[in-house]
Every structure is written in structure tokens, then in C-alpha cells.
Enzyme design. Structure first.
Site, PDB file in Angstrom:
ATOM      1  N   ARG A 255      39.989  44.099  45.997  1.00  0.00           N
ATOM      2  CA  ARG A 255      38.670  43.703  46.490  1.00  0.00           C
ATOM      3  C   ARG A 255      38.787  43.203  47.929  1.00  0.00           C
ATOM      4  O   ARG A 255      39.829  42.678  48.343  1.00  0.00           O
ATOM      5  CB  ARG A 255      38.066  42.610  45.615  1.00  0.00           C
ATOM      6  CG  ARG A 255      37.759  43.027  44.185  1.00  0.00           C
ATOM      7  CD  ARG A 255      37.069  41.888  43.450  1.00  0.00           C
ATOM      8  NE  ARG A 255      36.739  42.242  42.067  1.00  0.00           N
ATOM      9  CZ  ARG A 255      37.546  42.026  41.040  1.00  0.00           C
ATOM     10  NH1 ARG A 255      38.729  41.448  41.240  1.00  0.00           N
ATOM     11  NH2 ARG A 255      37.176  42.369  39.826  1.00  0.00           N
ATOM     12  N   LYS A 280      37.447  36.409  42.705  1.00  0.00           N
ATOM     13  CA  LYS A 280      36.271  36.620  41.876  1.00  0.00           C
ATOM     14  C   LYS A 280      36.489  36.141  40.445  1.00  0.00           C
ATOM     15  O   LYS A 280      35.621  35.474  39.867  1.00  0.00           O
ATOM     16  CB  LYS A 280      35.882  38.097  41.870  1.00  0.00           C
ATOM     17  CG  LYS A 280      34.638  38.390  41.035  1.00  0.00           C
ATOM     18  CD  LYS A 280      34.230  39.845  41.136  1.00  0.00           C
ATOM     19  CE  LYS A 280      32.972  40.117  40.305  1.00  0.00           C
ATOM     20  NZ  LYS A 280      32.533  41.532  40.406  1.00  0.00           N
ATOM     21  N   HIS A 352      33.974  48.447  48.296  1.00  0.00           N
ATOM     22  CA  HIS A 352      33.942  48.570  46.835  1.00  0.00           C
ATOM     23  C   HIS A 352      33.928  50.035  46.418  1.00  0.00           C
ATOM     24  O   HIS A 352      34.418  50.383  45.333  1.00  0.00           O
ATOM     25  CB  HIS A 352      32.728  47.841  46.259  1.00  0.00           C
ATOM     26  CG  HIS A 352      33.026  47.110  44.988  1.00  0.00           C
ATOM     27  ND1 HIS A 352      33.963  46.108  44.903  1.00  0.00           N
ATOM     28  CD2 HIS A 352      32.547  47.268  43.725  1.00  0.00           C
ATOM     29  CE1 HIS A 352      34.035  45.664  43.659  1.00  0.00           C
ATOM     30  NE2 HIS A 352      33.186  46.366  42.928  1.00  0.00           N
ATOM     31  N   ARG A 355      37.422  50.979  46.143  1.00  0.00           N
ATOM     32  CA  ARG A 355      37.966  50.458  44.887  1.00  0.00           C
ATOM     33  C   ARG A 355      37.564  51.382  43.722  1.00  0.00           C
ATOM     34  O   ARG A 355      38.380  51.675  42.848  1.00  0.00           O
ATOM     35  CB  ARG A 355      37.446  49.036  44.671  1.00  0.00           C
ATOM     36  CG  ARG A 355      37.865  48.366  43.377  1.00  0.00           C
ATOM     37  CD  ARG A 355      37.424  46.900  43.417  1.00  0.00           C
ATOM     38  NE  ARG A 355      37.410  46.290  42.102  1.00  0.00           N
ATOM     39  CZ  ARG A 355      38.471  45.772  41.497  1.00  0.00           C
ATOM     40  NH1 ARG A 355      39.654  45.822  42.090  1.00  0.00           N
ATOM     41  NH2 ARG A 355      38.369  45.204  40.308  1.00  0.00           N
ATOM     42  N   HIS A 378      40.625  43.417  36.007  1.00  0.00           N
ATOM     43  CA  HIS A 378      39.468  43.027  35.203  1.00  0.00           C
ATOM     44  C   HIS A 378      39.874  42.064  34.104  1.00  0.00           C
ATOM     45  O   HIS A 378      40.936  42.206  33.496  1.00  0.00           O
ATOM     46  CB  HIS A 378      38.819  44.266  34.570  1.00  0.00           C
ATOM     47  CG  HIS A 378      38.063  45.107  35.555  1.00  0.00           C
ATOM     48  ND1 HIS A 378      37.824  46.458  35.372  1.00  0.00           N
ATOM     49  CD2 HIS A 378      37.494  44.793  36.757  1.00  0.00           C
ATOM     50  CE1 HIS A 378      37.144  46.926  36.400  1.00  0.00           C
ATOM     51  NE2 HIS A 378      36.931  45.945  37.243  1.00  0.00           N
ATOM     52  N   TYR A 387      33.671  52.938  34.617  1.00  0.00           N
ATOM     53  CA  TYR A 387      34.259  54.033  35.383  1.00  0.00           C
ATOM     54  C   TYR A 387      34.405  55.304  34.556  1.00  0.00           C
ATOM     55  O   TYR A 387      34.621  56.376  35.107  1.00  0.00           O
ATOM     56  CB  TYR A 387      35.630  53.613  35.925  1.00  0.00           C
ATOM     57  CG  TYR A 387      35.539  52.471  36.906  1.00  0.00           C
ATOM     58  CD1 TYR A 387      35.055  52.672  38.194  1.00  0.00           C
ATOM     59  CD2 TYR A 387      35.914  51.185  36.545  1.00  0.00           C
ATOM     60  CE1 TYR A 387      34.946  51.625  39.093  1.00  0.00           C
ATOM     61  CE2 TYR A 387      35.807  50.131  37.439  1.00  0.00           C
ATOM     62  CZ  TYR A 387      35.326  50.359  38.706  1.00  0.00           C
ATOM     63  OH  TYR A 387      35.219  49.323  39.582  1.00  0.00           O
TER      64      TYR A 387
END
Length: 417
Positions: A255, A280, A352, A355, A378, A387
Site C-alpha cells: 500500500r 491500515k 491501489h 496493488r 489482509h 479479486y
């Protein structure tokens, strides 16, 4: 800090000398001088020679009235930045920060309540920096609206004022309306809880019917990523930095906030690893330091990064070479994508998206979902499942042929049930 007494001519002269000392181009200096010339002319008509920040604010109000920075033209924004920089230089003797957006002023009693509320949100909910920035932005928009309506006290905020404010927002941006309504509802509840307004005066913002539709993540192909990386001019310090940053995004899926916050201690050269705590999620993550990435970082450290006491890996490309700030990774990504000639129509083109492209390439390689989830950092595998929708080839393999219905299915000829 007490403001120095300087004439406008002396201050701008010192500022120009400073700009030359940090090797700013002649065109940049001329741009500053043009904006300052406008201010000087305004001061001359009022027989004012001594500079002050108040005269800048007075001049900007004279030019634009009660303006919103975001709605101004690029040239107008640049003029504001160059005029506000005068006050910063007067205080510090150098350019300390970039005035992309002027500091937001929360004046009056309502402004104080808003700042108290934001401080409460930060302390009580441990809100992330981006969340606090969002509260500052949205509630300042509300405060600016109240100023235009002459509302300067909490008790004067009525249901009709709030409804009028929500209606004044862009009708094509329902998400913004929804966010604003939610923030105002929480703000007024907070005021009631601390007994600043009686319960009977709690304002309930209008309900905004907005349901976010799931969108496919924007991605770039392997060839497009290669084109992007090849377009970066690595012969200069900025290019060396940007190339290393882009590699971290496209090869490791990092990120922008984590790239911006990367420190020397996070790179374990002896183990060929990058280890850090994600901003995050707060989750610790360890990524491989690929030779291509390591060599790019070393190239930047040796030949591009300015000497600094900062331990952040990546610094701003211009003096005073401070750590990168929120949004700068996104800006450089968009700039290089624009220069690359890649067709960006219908796709987002920020970090992003790079990413997302990293996740897409892992899917193409038939990487199991738990491994992709770990590589993306994650906290939950469910976050990675979004995804799967971009893996169109695999989805086609899941499609089943619909068998034809046998004639015997119908009890009578003609298809009647």
C-alpha cells in the site's frame, strides 16, 4: 511565534534569494514573483508596505470572496499556495511544507466544538490518520456553509439549515452526501452527550439513499506494468526514487501508506526481507526483498537520496527533503502512468490499482487464495475474495452448459403446463 516586521519588498527579496539557494528554476521564481506582484499592487492601493498574514487573507477574500479551495482553477490554487508560502517563510526562513491545500481554520464556537469532537473521535476510537483527515475535511465544509448563512452559534443550527446544507452538495456524489449525513449525525449526538445542546434539539440529518455497487478492481496487464516501469527516467534522483516506489507496489503489492512509511530498519538486507507493521490493519507482514527491488533501492540510496537525519527510506524530491506525505505516492503514480501512454480510460490509475494488478498476476499463476491473502497482508481471507471477480479466465471454466429440456418434460404438446 511573534511575526517579524518586514516590508513586502524585503521579504520577497529574501524569499527569491532562498529559492535560488535551493536551486529552484527561473520559471518557478517568476511564478512566485507574478503572484507576489498582485499582492504588492493591492497593498500599494491601500498604502501598506509592511507584510502580514492578515493582509494575505484580506487580499484572497478580495479576489475570490468566500471561496472553496477545491473548486478553484489550477492557476488560482497556485497563486494561493505562493502567497501563503510568504507567511511560512517569514516565520521559518524556509519552505517547511507544501501548501497544496491551505490550512483549514475552525474559528468561532462551532469551530471549537468541531475540533473537540474530532479529538474525541481520535482518542475514543483510535481512528486512523486518514479517518481524522476525512473528518477535518467534511466538517470544515459544513462550517464554511454555516458561515455563509451567518450561523455562528450551535443553538442557531436548525433542522432546515442542515437539510439546506445536504441539498447544496453535489447531487451526482451520493456517496459524499451519505458520508456527510453520517458525520453530522454523530457530531450532533456528541454535542447532546456532553450537554452542549438539549436532547430535544438533536438534529437528525436527512437520510441519503445510497448503496455502493460493487466494482471490479482496476488492474493493468503484465505488458502495461512493464511499459510503466520503462517510462521512468532513472537518470535523475526523482526517477530513481519513483522507480523503487513503483517496484514495491507492482512486485510486492504494498500500500502507498506503507511505502511512504518504510524506514531503514524495515529492510533486513542480510535476510533479503522487508518486515513492517501495516498502517491500515496493524498486522505485521514480511515480504521478500527481490534482487530487482533491492538494487533499485540501493541505487536511490547511493545516487538519489539527499543526505538527511530522517530514517525514512523515501524523501521528498525537493528541499527541505522531508519524509513523503499522504497522497504523494498517488501523485507520482498517476504522473508516470500518464506519461507511459497506457490507455487509462475506464480504469483508476493510482497506487491501489497497481496493488490490484499484483493480486491479478498471482491469480494468473494459480496461486491459492490463502497465500494471496497473506501476500496482500489482509486480516481476513474474505477481503481477498473480491479479486476473484477479475479472474475472468478461471470464472469461464466454472461455467456449466445448460442442458436442453426433454420434450417429455411437458405433459401436453405445445408446451402447455
Amino acid at each position: 511565534m511573534k511575526e517579524k516586521q518586514q516590508t513586502i519588498d524585503r521579504l520577497t527579496g529574501d524569499f527569491i534569494a532562498y529559492l535560488k539557494s535551493i536551486n529552484r528554476s527561473q520559471s518557478t521564481i517568476e511564478g512566485y514573483s507574478y503572484s507576489w506582484g498582485k499582492l504588492k499592487a493591492y497593498m500599494s492601493t491601500r498604502n501598506i508596505t509592511v507584510f502580514s498574514k492578515d493582509i494575505v487573507e484580506e487580499f484572497l477574500t478580495f479576489l475570490f470572496g468566500e471561496y472553496s479551495y477545491q473548486t478553484l482553477l489550477p492557476g488560482q490554487k497556485r497563486m494561493i499556495n505562493e502567497l501563503l508560502a510568504l507567511g511560512e517563510f517569514q516565520d521559518e526562513g524556509r519552505i517547511v511544507r507544501s501548501f497544496k491545500i491551505p490550512p483549514k481554520v475552525f474559528d468561532g464556537s462551532i469551530g471549537e466544538y468541531i475540533l473537540d469532537y474530532i479529538a474525541y473521535r481520535k482518542a475514543a476510537f483510535n481512528s486512523a490518520e486518514r479517518t481524522i483527515i476525512s473528518y477535518h475535511h467534511h466538517l470544515h465544509v459544513f462550517l464554511s456553509f454555516l458561515r455563509t448563512k451567518g450561523v455562528d452559534d450551535i443553538q442557531k443550527i436548525t433542522q432546515s439549515v442542515v437539510y439546506s446544507f445536504i441539498e447544496s452538495l453535489d447531487k451526482n456524489k451520493l456517496a459524499t452526501k451519505c458520508i456527510m449525513a453520517g458525520m453530522l449525525k454523530n457530531f450532533f449526538t456528541y454535542l447532546s452527550d456532553i450537554k452542549k445542546i438539549p436532547n430535544c434539539l438533536i438534529i437528525i440529518p436527512p437520510q441519503v439513499n445510497y448503496k455502493q455497487s460493487p466494482r471490479l478492481p482496476s488492474t493493468f496487464t503484465k505488458d502495461e506494468i512493464s511499459t510503466l516501469l520503462h517510462c521512468v527516467d532513472r537518470a535523475n534522483p526523482r526517477g530513481k526514487r519513483d522507480y523503487a516506489i513503483l517496484l514495491l507496489a507492482v512486485k510486492l503489492g504494498m500500500r502507498s501508506s506503507d511505502i511512504m512509511g518504510l524506514r531503514f530498519e524495515n529492510i533486513l538486507w542480510d535476510k533479503n526481507l522487508i518486515k513492517f507493521t501495516q498502517r491500515k490493519t496493524g498486522k505485521d507482514i514480511t515480504l521478500p526483498l527481490m534482487p530487482e527491488i533491492g538494487n533499485a533501492i540501493i541505487d536511490y540510496f547511493k545516487y538519489g537520496r539527499q543526505e538527511s537525519k530522517e530514517d525514512f527510506c523515501f524523501l521528498q524530491a525537493v528541499s527541505p527533503y522531508s519524509p513523503m506525505k499522504y497522497g504523494e505516492v498517488g501523485s507520482l503514480t498517476q504522473q508516470h502512468l500518464a506519461r507511459s501512454g497506457i490507455n487509462l480510460r475506464g480504469r483508476k490509475h493510482g497506487p491501489h490499482a497497481l496493488r490490484h494488478s499484483f493480486a491479478s498476476q498471482l491469480l494468473d499463476q494459480k496461486t491459492p487464495l490463502p497465500i494471496i491473502s497473506e501476500a496482500m497482508g489482509h486480516s481476513r481471507t474474505q477481503s481477498t475474495m473480491t479479486y476473484l471477480r477479475i479472474d475472468s479466465d478461471t470464472l469461464r471454466q466454472c461455467a456449466l452448459e445448460v442442458p436442453s429440456i426433454p420434450f417429455s418434460f411437458y405433459p401436453k404438446r405445445g408446451g402447455n403446463l
